[in-house]
Enzyme design. Structure first.
Site, PDB file in Angstrom:
ATOM      1  N   ILE A  61       0.849  -1.186   0.000  1.00 33.61           N
ATOM      2  CA  ILE A  61       0.000   0.000   0.000  1.00 33.61           C
ATOM      3  C   ILE A  61       0.884   1.236   0.000  1.00 33.61           C
ATOM      4  O   ILE A  61       1.747   1.397   0.860  1.00 33.61           O
ATOM      5  CB  ILE A  61      -0.964  -0.015   1.203  1.00 33.61           C
ATOM      6  N   ALA A 103       4.618   4.052   2.921  1.00 36.60           N
ATOM      7  CA  ALA A 103       4.063   2.836   2.314  1.00 36.60           C
ATOM      8  C   ALA A 103       4.207   1.691   3.309  1.00 36.60           C
ATOM      9  O   ALA A 103       4.853   1.845   4.355  1.00 36.60           O
ATOM     10  CB  ALA A 103       4.815   2.490   1.036  1.00 36.60           C
ATOM     11  N   LYS A 104       3.613   0.586   3.024  1.00 41.05           N
ATOM     12  CA  LYS A 104       3.831  -0.626   3.826  1.00 41.05           C
ATOM     13  C   LYS A 104       3.447  -1.824   2.976  1.00 41.05           C
ATOM     14  O   LYS A 104       2.594  -1.725   2.091  1.00 41.05           O
ATOM     15  CB  LYS A 104       2.947  -0.594   5.082  1.00 41.05           C
ATOM     16  N   GLY A 105       4.091  -2.955   3.254  1.00 37.61           N
ATOM     17  CA  GLY A 105       3.751  -4.179   2.536  1.00 37.61           C
ATOM     18  C   GLY A 105       3.625  -5.324   3.512  1.00 37.61           C
ATOM     19  O   GLY A 105       3.991  -5.205   4.681  1.00 37.61           O
ATOM     20  N   ASP A 107      10.442  -5.416   8.397  1.00 36.30           N
ATOM     21  CA  ASP A 107       9.461  -5.139   9.452  1.00 36.30           C
ATOM     22  C   ASP A 107       9.343  -6.441  10.250  1.00 36.30           C
ATOM     23  O   ASP A 107      10.268  -7.255  10.226  1.00 36.30           O
ATOM     24  CB  ASP A 107       8.127  -4.700   8.821  1.00 36.30           C
TER      25      ASP A 107
END
Ligand code: NAD
Length: 421
Positions: A67, A112-114, A153
């Site tokens: 995202i 962002a992050k995944g 992460d």
């Protein structure tokens, strides 16, 4: 409540807190509803299926996400999480958070992050590698050194970043070290990244203690969590002659009001697997450590550990949020009423993303820095960011968390206006 729902609620609560805060400060700083709408809507939401041939020959299809929340200030930036509880809501909330963290730290990145919904502990090393490479193939067209830069992460590490970088480089046809951060030092990782979160948190705390006129001689520190963030923080604080009176890990904590010798505690944990039963210290549990009489409390383990049940019992005057989201919404209000000084996570643990940015700068320039240079540059970034949050809190007469969000929102709105969005 099943753990996955609990986790999801925490994330959702975090997003609500941010949106609530944005609405609260909207009139204070004069931003419009349209601007809020843009700020709170992710630019791109991508969900991918990630097929992996497992060791026994059968094919498994995992769900993956990326995202991209905001690119107003620069390329998207944010970690990739491998966890069975990962879902769209969680990744979205975390992407939102990254936008604000990068803005407060004043680094030229968006957020962002995944994530992949998987329990990596159930995978062999080969399966983990095939999963990581397959995920990158699915999102390769949306990432890149100038587009979106993933990082580690929860349950992803330097090895996985090396596979990400290698797979992306194969697709592009040339070495692309700057496409991810958190890589091994041998493959373009930065010196000092492993201690950056703790080091940055320490600089922020020292600056804030100075602002609050709290002397080193009267400062006692209590730390929950003894992993990368908590253990390194304890070590640095001790090295600089702060009295660390209690620390804990998942098995429990230890307390000595005269102070702990952290180097010896580290050796004790390496030998026994826990900080507990350290000679000369009293064993305490993980709830007790939060409510000890101390000047500074550093939650450095999990989200939501300070909540409506225990916030009223916190005796620390200053709470440094080294973990992400350790104080939930109700607890935040209780601490605020009790005039406790909470140094918010988006500032307190930003040392990690700042040194990730340095890794990217080094990769792009093909020029690598000494550990001393990384330290000096970290100070140059994090101290002005701390000052800005402090001055904003005084200017608007708000607490430090609200001030940090004001700093971020003002910066983001200005960038959006200048871009003509
Ligand atoms: P880690 O896995 O290295 O360490 C976590 C520590 O918490 C371990 O010592 C573990 O034993 C302890 N722990 C687990 N459950 C506990 C409990 N119930 N009570 C007390 N201790 C408990 O993780 P980390 O990298 O140190 O991350 C800790 C927090 O800091 C997370 O919220 C993370 O998101 C945040 N953070 C870390 C970084 C980083 O660079 N490492 C950057 C930004 C934010």
């Amino acid at each position: 409540m099943p753990k996955q729902y609990k986790q999801c609620l925490l994330q959702l609560q975090k997003t609500c807190e941010v949106i609530g805060l944005i609405n609260e400060i909207k009139d204070m700083i004069g931003i419009t509803d349209d601007e809020i709408e843009i700020l709170t809507s992710p630019e791109r939401i991508v969900e991918v299926s990630v097929p992996v041939r497992m060791d026994d020959g059968h094919l498994e299809v995992f769900n993956g996400f990326r995202i991209q929340h905001s690119s107003a200030l620069g390329p998207f930036k944010g970690g990739v999480r491998y966890h069975p509880n990962v879902d769209l809501d969680e990744v979205q909330a975390l992407s939102f958070w990254m936008t604000f963290k990068c803005a407060v730290a004043n680094i030229p990145y968006g957020g962002a992050k995944g994530g992949i919904t998987v329990n990596p502990k159930n995978l062999s090393q080969g399966e983990l590698e095939r999963l990581s490479r397959a995920y990158i193939r699915k999102i390769a067209n949306m990432i890149g050194p100038d587009k979106d830069i993933p990082a580690p992460d929860v349950y992803t590490n330097a090895q996985i970043m090396a596979w990400f970088m290698d797979e992306y480089s194969r697709i592009i046809g040339s070495n692309q070290l700057a496409v991810v951060t958190g890589k091994p030092v041998e493959l373009g990782g930065s010196l000092g990244r492993d201690t950056a979160t703790a080091q940055g948190g320490f600089y922020v705390l020292e600056k804030m203690l100075g602002n609050l006129k709290i002397k080193k001689s009267e400062t006692t520190i209590t730390i929950q969590g003894f992993g990368n963030a908590g253990m390194n923080f304890a070590r640095i604080a001790n090295k600089f002659k702060y009295k660390v009176i209690a620390v804990s890990d998942s098995r429990g904590g230890i307390y000595n009001e005269k102070g702990l010798d952290i180097e010896k505690v580290i050796i004790h944990k390496e030998l026994s697997g826990t900080v507990q039963n350290f000679p000369g210290a009293k064993n305490i549990d993980n709830e007790e450590i939060l409510t000890l009489k101390t000047k500074v409390l550093v939650p450095a383990a999990l989200e939501g550990v300070i909540n409506a049940k225990n916030a009223g019992l916190i005796k620390a005057e200053v709470v440094l949020e080294l973990a992400n989201g350790p104080i939930n919404m109700e607890a935040g209000e209780i601490l605020s009423k009790k005039e406790k000084v909470v140094i918010p996570d988006i500032l307190a643990n930003s040392g990690g993303v700042i040194v990730s940015y340095f890794e990217w700068v080094q990769n792009i320039s093909h020029h690598y820095w000494s550990a001393e240079k990384v330290q000096a540059e970290l100070i140059e970034k994090i101290i002005p960011a701390t000052n800005k949050v402090w001055e904003t809190a005084s200017k608007y007469k708000v607490n430090l968390r609200t001030a940090a969000y004001i700093v971020a929102i003002e910066k983001l709105v200005k960038a959006l206006k200048l871009r003509g969005i």
